[in-house]
Write an enzyme that holds these catalytic residues in place. Structure first.
Site, short mmCIF file in Angstrom:
data_model
loop_
_atom_site.label_atom_id
_atom_site.label_comp_id
_atom_site.label_asym_id
_atom_site.label_seq_id
_atom_site.Cartn_x
_atom_site.Cartn_y
_atom_site.Cartn_z
CE LYS B 116 22.49 -4.03 -39.69
NZ LYS B 116 20.69 -3.90 -40.31
N GLY B 164 15.32 -9.97 -41.73
CA GLY B 164 14.87 -9.60 -43.04
C GLY B 164 12.76 -10.25 -42.36
CG ASN B 290 25.39 3.10 -43.51
OD1 ASN B 290 25.02 1.97 -43.91
ND2 ASN B 290 24.55 4.65 -43.69
NE ARG B 292 27.96 2.92 -48.53
CZ ARG B 292 27.03 2.28 -47.57
NH1 ARG B 292 27.24 1.36 -47.00
NH2 ARG B 292 25.13 2.32 -47.12
#
Lengths: 171, 463
Positions: B116, B164, B290, B292
């Protein structure tokens, strides 16, 4: 139809329309086998819509059935299910040996119709990108029919061959 | 040229890919796990191959099983769908090593865009705005104060080794930053064994806006408009729509053009999505890519009329871009609702079990991508997506009105679903005003949304 043919070597015989017979066997065979075990009868014949199915116990089976019949009160179904080979029908039950992976099959050299296979024996490999996945016999028995050949592409869980288990009596 | 595709996925996307293959005149083989033997994709397919047991690690996540299945069934390409191995560079490399076409970006590209931080730096170099922050770790409190002055308050302190949401603190001004800096560093040290802290501009109310892009093998890059995916629960998208209510026409035009230009120049290939956060100032900041086809791709298909899955396969076969930017003219408004087997009244607990009754919505401008049928057993092993309802309207209001009608038509019995949650959402003033931000669900609360759901006329009291 297929189910009827699989059992044809056993002491099940039938007459009538193949489809009707197949349906009759599917519906009744487990019940008949249980009934034989419970009652100690030698033979049961059922007729429905012009099709007849006959299931015959071997004498050994009858004796076993009788001895298992006594303590079976209250749990008749369970006891019958647990009874080892009460009739020749279940004694000759066939087990499919299945592919453990998706890929190309190689049968072990000794696998041919009629060959005797020990439980746990390496019977085939499925090649997955060059790495063999072992197929071992889940039961001991005699190879009854080959469903796939060396070099065949197989999917996970595909039947490779049928093993006819050797009855408890031969142990 | 691609002739025969192995579809290495399940559920609605397996069906979606199968349809695209058929439309393109390609043969398709559906790869499935033992738990999916009765899935709709398998039932509809001309050919299907069982690749392993229910456990995804031995089936949909097993590169050897999938590639072996492709070779055993004579396929020359693999479509990974989304999730599972779809962005796995090692898988893409193994597929290519077996002389099969991976339908997606090649392994080196997946590798390049994997990190990232590196992707942000790369795309910033190619002109995409990223969230302003300290240039790496700040050494001490005075360095943090200097950095914050340049960035502008509010700022968020983040643990360099964290993730997170842990080790994060917001500072509204210099006094708060001074107070929080040492606490944050200590927490980071305790939690991650590394007290390094960096700063970013804090965006309080944000929209999650993403750009659908496609790049051919020559580097021709197009964009297909944006999707607003702000309505989320624990980073899971629930509703997606296009266009976004967060962008002014001027910002939109500039940002879409920049996104396409940057991603082409940065070396990306095939279809992909660039994700941005849009802060209260209305400016989009790039956060991640992303690599995909995405769950919410139909939203874009409905407003642009472009079949993105077919385009993805076409580009993977090496063809040039079959259209120009000028030909892509998004029209009207589309909204997608993710109907999942989750119980919104019970903390979105995933459900499994038999679908005892099923009625799909239909009618003009309604699309329902789903693998359900009455009697289908929802297996407990995989994600809980049951179907995607995509509704089009000339305006957002019209799309919402049609969505209400379509959701009422939808009937799924046997498992709890998110249907009623969405019916409630369509009564929520925050949603209707277009002011959906990523924190909306926390602010309004699931219970309030469910309570707003209109009762079905046939419902039993208390049902």
């Amino acid at each position: 139809m297929a189910k009827f043919r699989d059992l044809a070597n056993a002491n099940v015989s039938g007459e009538g329309n193949a489809e009707e017979l197949g349906a009759l066997i599917d519906a009744l065979l487990p019940v008949l086998v249980d009934r034989l075990a419970e009652t100690g009868l030698g033979e049961i014949e059922v007729e429905r819509n012009g099709a007849t199915v006959r299931v015959r116990s071997e004498s050994l089976g009858v004796q076993q059935a009788a001895s298992f019949g006594a303590p079976a009160q209250g749990a008749a179904g369970q006891a019958a299910a647990a009874a080892p080979a009460p009739s020749s029908v279940s004694a000759a039950r066939k087990h499919a040996v299945r592919a453990t992976a998706v890929g190309f099959l190689t049968l072990s050299k000794e696998i041919h119709v009629g060959a005797k296979v020990a439980k746990g024996a390496l019977v085939a490999t499925v090649e997955v990108l060059g790495i063999p996945s072992e197929v071992r016999a889940t039961h001991g028995g005699i190879v009854a029919a080959l469903k796939s050949a060396t070099g065949d592409p197989v999917e996970y869980g595909q039947e490779i061959f049928l093993l006819e288990s050797i009855g408890e009596g031969s142990k | 040229m691609i002739k025969r595709v192995l579809i290495a996925n399940r559920g609605e996307i397996a069906l979606r890919i199968l349809r695209a293959c058929r439309q393109l005149g390609l043969e398709a083989v559906v790869a499935y796990s033992e738990a999916d033997a009765d899935s709709r994709a398998v039932l509809v397919a001309d050919e299907a191959v069982c690749i392993g047991p229910a456990d995804a690690k031995q089936s949909y996540l097993s590169a050897p099983a999938i590639i072996s299945a492709a070779l055993a069934t004579g396929c020359d390409a693999i479509h990974p769908g989304y999730g599972f191995l779809s962005e796995n560079a090692a898988f893409a490399e193994a597929v290519a090593a077996h002389k099969l076409t991976f339908i997606g970006p090649s392994a080196p590209i997946l590798e390049k865009f994997h990190s990232k931080a590196a992707t942000r730096a790369l795309l910033a170099k190619h002109g995409l705005p990223t969230i302003p922050g300290s240039d790496g770790v700040v050494a001490d409190e005075s360095a943090a104060l200097d950095a914050a002055k340049k960035i502008g308050y509010p700022v968020i302190l983040k643990a360099s080794a964290g993730g997170g949401g842990r080790g994060m603190r917001v500072a509204q001004d210099a006094a708060e930053l001074s107070k929080n800096f040492s606490i944050c560093a200590q927490e980071a040290q305790a939690a991650f064994g590394d007290g390094s802290i960096y700063l970013e501009k804090y965006l309080s109310a944000t929209h999650h806006v993403e750009v659908q892009i496609a790049v051919d093998s020559e580097g021709t890059a197009l964009h297909f408009g944006e999707r607003d995916c702000s309505l989320q629960r624990r980073h899971q998208k629930l509703v997606e729509e296009s266009p976004s209510t967060a962008l002014t026409p001027r910002v939109r035009e500039d940002f879409l053009a920049r996104a396409a230009k940057a991603i082409g120049a940065a070396g990306y290939r095939n279809v992909g999505t660039l994700e941005f956060l849009v802060g209260p100032d209305g400016k989009p900041y790039f956060i991640e890519i992303n690599c995909r086809i995405q769950v919410e791709h139909p939203v874009t298909e409905v407003v642009t009329g472009v079949d993105l899955v077919a385009l993805q396969i076409t580009l993977a076969s090496g063809a040039r871009m079959p259209m120009t930017q000028r030909e892509i003219q998004p029209r009207g408004h589309a909204i997608e609702f993710r109907i999942t087997a989750e119980d919104p009244a019970n903390n979105f607990q995933p459900q499994a079990g038999e679908i005892s009754a099923y009625r799909s919505p239909s009618g003009p401008w309604v699309r329902f991508d789903s693998h359900l049928y009455a009697g289908y057993e929802v297996p407990p092993y995989y994600d809980s997506l049951l179907g995607k309802l995509i509704v089009w309207g000339a305006t957002r209001e019209e799309a919402i009105a049609r969505s209400r009608a379509a959701l009422r038509e939808l009937e799924i019995d046997g498992v709890a679903t998110t249907r009623d949650f969405f019916l409630g959402l369509l009564e929520s003033p925050s949603f209707l005003s277009g002011g959906v931000t990523t924190s909306m669900l926390d602010d309004v609360g699931t219970a309030a949304i469910l309570a707003a759901a209109p009762r079905r006329s046939g419902d039993q009291a208390g049902a």
